[in-house]
Design an enzyme around this catalytic site. Structure first.
Site, PDB file in Angstrom:
ATOM      1  N   SER A  14      -8.149  -7.198  -4.004  1.00  0.00           N
ATOM      2  CA  SER A  14      -6.706  -6.982  -3.824  1.00  0.00           C
ATOM      3  C   SER A  14      -5.846  -7.776  -4.820  1.00  0.00           C
ATOM      4  CB  SER A  14      -6.299  -7.358  -2.402  1.00  0.00           C
ATOM      5  OG  SER A  14      -4.888  -7.261  -2.289  1.00  0.00           O
ATOM      6  N   THR A  61      -4.299  -2.825   4.113  1.00  0.00           N
ATOM      7  CA  THR A  61      -4.887  -1.831   3.227  1.00  0.00           C
ATOM      8  C   THR A  61      -6.096  -1.205   3.916  1.00  0.00           C
ATOM      9  OG1 THR A  61      -5.617  -1.450   0.963  1.00  0.00           O
ATOM     10  CG2 THR A  61      -6.220  -3.576   1.899  1.00  0.00           C
ATOM     11  N   LYS A  65      -4.859   1.118   8.065  1.00  0.00           N
ATOM     12  CA  LYS A  65      -3.443   1.510   8.129  1.00  0.00           C
ATOM     13  C   LYS A  65      -3.091   2.253   9.427  1.00  0.00           C
ATOM     14  CE  LYS A  65      -2.699   1.529   3.150  1.00  0.00           C
ATOM     15  NZ  LYS A  65      -2.201   2.228   1.974  1.00  0.00           N
ATOM     16  N   ASN A  86       1.613   0.088   6.325  1.00  0.00           N
ATOM     17  CA  ASN A  86       1.036  -0.812   5.308  1.00  0.00           C
ATOM     18  C   ASN A  86       1.738  -2.164   5.278  1.00  0.00           C
ATOM     19  OD1 ASN A  86       3.428  -0.335   3.918  1.00  0.00           O
ATOM     20  ND2 ASN A  86       2.429  -0.145   1.933  1.00  0.00           N
ATOM     21  N   GLY A 128      -5.214  13.255   2.445  1.00  0.00           N
ATOM     22  CA  GLY A 128      -5.681  12.125   3.246  1.00  0.00           C
ATOM     23  C   GLY A 128      -4.533  11.194   3.598  1.00  0.00           C
ATOM     24  N   THR A 152     -10.557  20.551   1.893  1.00  0.00           N
ATOM     25  CA  THR A 152     -10.652  21.096   3.255  1.00  0.00           C
ATOM     26  C   THR A 152      -9.279  21.672   3.594  1.00  0.00           C
ATOM     27  OG1 THR A 152     -12.117  19.220   3.719  1.00  0.00           O
ATOM     28  CG2 THR A 152     -11.355  20.508   5.622  1.00  0.00           C
ATOM     29  N   TYR A 215      -5.537   3.239  -9.572  1.00  0.00           N
ATOM     30  CA  TYR A 215      -5.203   2.375 -10.703  1.00  0.00           C
ATOM     31  C   TYR A 215      -6.431   1.531 -11.033  1.00  0.00           C
ATOM     32  CZ  TYR A 215      -4.599  -0.690  -6.727  1.00  0.00           C
ATOM     33  OH  TYR A 215      -4.823  -1.377  -5.561  1.00  0.00           O
ATOM     34  N   GLY A 236      -1.651   4.715 -10.873  1.00  0.00           N
ATOM     35  CA  GLY A 236      -0.842   4.323  -9.721  1.00  0.00           C
ATOM     36  C   GLY A 236      -0.497   2.841  -9.659  1.00  0.00           C
TER      37      GLY A 236
END
Ligand code: NDP
Length: 271
Positions: A14, A61, A65, A86, A128, A152, A215, A236
């Site tokens: 992180s 994270t 969440k 978050n 998602g 899906t 990222y 990202g």
């Protein structure tokens, strides 16, 4: 000193402690910010211990969440729409859940990449948790429409139906994506983590801004976007720093600068 933290499993990777420490240095706010590895089945227990130990707020994270959403006693409108949290703050002993992921993406698009969202046609690939977090903040900016494609299809159709109350959004399967260009393509699948990407028609991203939520490396999706004449390509990282700045503001009521922190991470990690 006020205690803050990020909870996850795994958590070692992180960047949040570094980002929040940079923000606190810039704004002269003294705080401690830790990484906390919560056992998978013990999120609520670990979070309660942190609060009882004087913790004022924390980020959450993967994979917690949704558990953080259920753990919250009050929710902001973004958290409530996303069904995921978050950021938590403890105020007057009340646990308040927020979701800053989507507004973080919007700020990165608008502030850092100079991309307006109003009137644009946006294709999001993936349905998602991340997509659930970004849909409302994007729809709040009045895009022409959001097309939501997922491997899906049942999931993208269900999400689109749930979010129709916020704006124009339509869900379908990956194999139904047309080769026609759109304005913005967002890769919100986790395929980049495995070094792969969904099979997409090339014409789709011609002249588009292509954005990968992931990222830390140049993904297959980013390479594919360059090769297929995208106008602009981004990872990202900006979203990560912008969501952190919004969490910081949620706790401290002050907005830190983000550009210097984004540049610092890009220089340090050669991104
Ligand atoms: P989820 O596990 O909740 O969802 C994963 C999605 O990816 C599903 O829609 C899944 O489809 C799809 N998918 C996975 N592999 C493939 C594949 N090979 N081909 C096509 N579709 C695939 O993940 P999240 O939504 O939580 O995260 C998505 C991405 O967003 C991750 O890369 C994560 O790191 C990033 N992220 C970045 C943030 C930032 O601040 N920059 C913040 C949050 C997330 P199906 O439903 O069919 O299984």
């Amino acid at each position: 000193m006020n205690r803050f933290a990020v909870f996850g499993n795994p958590i070692e990777h992180s960047l949040s402690p570094m980002i929040h420490n940079e923000f606190s240095k810039e704004l002269g706010i003294e705080l401690s910010y830790e990484k906390i590895l919560s056992p998978i089945a013990e999120f609520a227990l670990t979070a309660n211990e942190f609060i009882e130990g004087g913790g004022k707020g924390f980020n959450i994270t993967l994979p917690f969440k949704v558990e953080a959403f259920n753990f919250s006693e009050e929710l902001t409108s973004n958290a409530s729409a996303a069904g995921a949290v978050n950021t938590i703050k403890v105020e007057n002993k009340v646990i308040i859940g927020e979701n800053t992921d989507g507004s973080g993406l919007v700020n990165d698009l608008e502030k850092n990449l100079n991309e307006s969202i109003a009137g644009k046609e946006i294709l999001i690939i993936g349905a998602g948790g991340a997509t659930q977090g970004i849909l409302k903040p994007l729809l709040d900016k009045n895009p022409e429409k959001i097309l939501l494609a997922n491997r899906t299809p049942e999931k993208s159709v269900k999400l689109a139906t749930e979010f129709l109350k916020y704006g124009k959004v339509c869900g379908f399967g990956l194999n139904q994506i047309k080769a026609k260009p759109v304005d913005i393509v967002i890769n919100a699948t986790s395929a980049s983590i495995d070094g792969t990407m969904p099979d997409l028609p090339g014409g789709l991203c011609e002249g588009a801004l292509c954005y990968d939520l992931m990222y830390g490396m140049q993904s297959q999706f980013m390479k594919w976007s360059f090769e297929n004449s995208a106008r602009q390509v981004s990872d990202g990282l900006g979203m990560l720093v912008e969501q952190a700045a919004l969490s910081f503001n949620f706790w401290h009521k002050k907005s830190p600068r983000t550009d210097s922190v984004i540049n610092l991470i890009r220089e340090k990690d050669d991104l």
